[in-house]
Design a protein around this motif. Structure first.
Motif, short mmCIF file in Angstrom:
data_model
loop_
_atom_site.label_atom_id
_atom_site.label_comp_id
_atom_site.label_asym_id
_atom_site.label_seq_id
_atom_site.Cartn_x
_atom_site.Cartn_y
_atom_site.Cartn_z
N PRO A 69 0.79 -1.24 0.00
CA PRO A 69 0.00 0.00 0.00
C PRO A 69 0.82 1.28 0.00
O PRO A 69 0.25 2.37 0.00
N ILE A 70 2.14 1.20 -0.03
CA ILE A 70 2.97 2.40 0.08
C ILE A 70 2.60 3.43 -0.99
O ILE A 70 2.56 4.64 -0.74
N GLY A 71 2.30 2.99 -2.21
CA GLY A 71 1.97 3.93 -3.27
C GLY A 71 0.71 4.73 -2.99
O GLY A 71 0.61 5.90 -3.36
N GLY A 72 -0.26 4.11 -2.31
CA GLY A 72 -1.46 4.84 -1.94
C GLY A 72 -1.16 5.96 -0.96
O GLY A 72 -1.69 7.07 -1.08
N TRP A 73 -0.29 5.68 0.00
CA TRP A 73 0.11 6.72 0.95
C TRP A 73 0.83 7.86 0.24
O TRP A 73 0.57 9.04 0.51
N LEU A 74 1.73 7.51 -0.66
CA LEU A 74 2.50 8.54 -1.35
C LEU A 74 1.63 9.38 -2.28
O LEU A 74 1.91 10.56 -2.50
N LEU A 75 0.58 8.79 -2.83
CA LEU A 75 -0.35 9.55 -3.65
C LEU A 75 -1.25 10.43 -2.78
O LEU A 75 -1.64 11.53 -3.19
N MET A 76 -1.54 9.95 -1.59
CA MET A 76 -2.45 10.68 -0.71
C MET A 76 -1.82 11.92 -0.08
O MET A 76 -2.48 12.95 0.10
N TRP A 77 -0.54 11.83 0.30
CA TRP A 77 0.05 12.93 1.10
C TRP A 77 -0.04 14.29 0.42
O TRP A 77 -0.42 15.27 1.07
N PRO A 78 0.29 14.44 -0.87
CA PRO A 78 0.13 15.77 -1.47
C PRO A 78 -1.31 16.28 -1.41
O PRO A 78 -1.54 17.49 -1.25
N CYS A 79 -2.29 15.37 -1.53
CA CYS A 79 -3.70 15.77 -1.39
C CYS A 79 -3.95 16.33 0.01
O CYS A 79 -4.56 17.40 0.17
N TRP A 80 -3.49 15.62 1.01
CA TRP A 80 -3.71 16.02 2.39
C TRP A 80 -2.92 17.28 2.73
O TRP A 80 -3.41 18.13 3.46
N TRP A 81 -1.68 17.39 2.22
CA TRP A 81 -0.93 18.63 2.45
C TRP A 81 -1.71 19.82 1.91
O TRP A 81 -1.82 20.85 2.56
N SER A 82 -2.21 19.66 0.71
CA SER A 82 -2.91 20.76 0.04
C SER A 82 -4.20 21.11 0.76
O SER A 82 -4.55 22.29 0.91
N ALA A 83 -4.94 20.08 1.19
CA ALA A 83 -6.18 20.33 1.93
C ALA A 83 -5.89 21.08 3.23
O ALA A 83 -6.63 21.99 3.62
N ALA A 84 -4.81 20.69 3.92
CA ALA A 84 -4.43 21.37 5.16
C ALA A 84 -3.98 22.79 4.89
O ALA A 84 -4.30 23.72 5.64
N LEU A 85 -3.23 22.97 3.81
CA LEU A 85 -2.78 24.31 3.44
C LEU A 85 -3.97 25.21 3.13
O LEU A 85 -4.01 26.38 3.55
N ALA A 86 -4.95 24.67 2.42
CA ALA A 86 -6.15 25.43 2.12
C ALA A 86 -6.93 25.74 3.39
O ALA A 86 -7.51 26.82 3.53
N ALA A 87 -6.96 24.78 4.32
CA ALA A 87 -7.68 25.00 5.57
C ALA A 87 -7.04 26.13 6.38
O ALA A 87 -7.74 26.90 7.05
#
Length: 320
Positions: A46-64
């Motif tokens: 599942p490592i690839g799923g985590w690596l794909l997810m982190w930029p999404c989550w970084w961006s969502a947090a940055l927007a928040a």
């Protein structure tokens, strides 16, 4: 041969993929009929799923940090979590369909479901369509701008499997695909893009190029024989310096994204932890040690988590 074959392929490894962690949940607990398809999606890795997810989550947090909206942010994090793993599975399935003739000639990949005979190309295509449909359902939960932006990423995803045949920089194309979430998180909150998201995207691209160069070092010899290209082959003995430079560029650009967004101390502490983790990877990196390269590559899950923790801590501090 039918849609699904459970007979052992040329490697005799019908029930195991060579580069999957031993004792993974797919091999131990998944129904036997589903295992080849889950392996196609890399659910056993599942490592690839985590690596794909982190930029999404970084961006969502940055927007928040910029826009607030606590409830919306938590909902978007949940969507990105499920979407990242589903679309990573779809991308891996597409990659294995395109690379099935190459995978049969590479030691690390010849036990994958298609070249080993566990799944036919037709069955893999049906599985790809099912995953893509599930991803579309998730994407449609966002605003129109984010939906169109997400759909536009498919062009990059579609060409990536072919890039190793035409350029020594397939890692750069993967960087675009795996960093698209750095745009999506902001777009989902703001129905548009702004400088912080663009800087975060650029930094994430460099991060992906670096860690995928480390990953590609496992296959240098086989890739050279088969005739496919990579930054690992391009950099050769200078791979450590190149990885260090890309990581440094990623930290700098992400730092600029934080500054453009008016981030607080906790965000910068997260970035400092992220930078320290990457620096440790560079110190330990040996491009000739395939086992170590895999360990370092996988450790980027933790690097991404450190940065996200800082960003979310900053958000919580402001919300409270």
């Amino acid at each position: 041969m039918g849609l699904l074959s459970t007979e052992a392929g040329p490697t005799g490894l019908a029930n195991k993929v060579a580069d999957a962690p031993s004792g993974n949940w797919v091999d131990r607990h998944a129904p036997s009929a589903w295992r080849p398809f889950l392996r196609l999606s890399r659910a056993d890795r599942p490592i690839g799923g985590w690596l794909l997810m982190w930029p999404c989550w970084w961006s969502a947090a940055l927007a928040a940090l910029h826009h607030g909206a606590v409830g919306q942010t938590l909902w978007h994090l949940a969507l990105f979590l499920s979407g990242a793993f589903i679309m990573r599975g779809a991308g891996c399935t597409l990659n294995d369909l395109v690379d099935r003739d190459i995978d049969d000639k590479v030691e690390r990949t010849r036990s994958r479901p298609i070249p080993s005979g566990q799944v036919t190309a037709l069955a893999a295509t049906v599985w790809l369509a099912a995953q893509a449909l599930a991803g579309l359902v998730i994407l449609l939960q966002f605003n129109r701008f984010a939906v169109l932006l997400g759909i536009s990423s498919l062009a990059v995803v579609a060409i990536y499997p072919f890039m190793k045949r035409v350029t020594s920089w397939p890692q750069a194309v993967l960087g675009l695909a795996f960093s698209w979430g750095a745009l999506m998180g902001w777009a989902g909150a703001a129905a548009g893009l702004a400088l912080p998201a663009l800087l975060l995207f650029a930094g994430s691209v460099l991060w992906v190029i670096a860690y995928d160069t480390i990953y590609a070092c496992q296959d240098k010899e086989d890739d050279a024989i088969v005739g496919v290209r990579s930054t690992a082959l391009l950099f050769g003995d200078k791979a450590r310096g190149a990885v260090g430079a890309f990581y440094a560029g990623a930290v700098l650009l992400i730092g600029l994204a934080l500054a453009a967004n008016g981030a607080g101390l906790l965000s910068y502490l997260g970035l400092a932890g992220f930078a320290f983790h990457l620096a440790q990877q560079v110190v330990r990196f040996d491009h000739c040690d395939g086992a170590l390269c895999l360990v370092l590559f996988r450790s980027n899950r933790d690097a991404g988590a450190i940065l996200f923790a800082g960003l979310m801590a900053d958000c919580l501090w402001r919300w409270l």
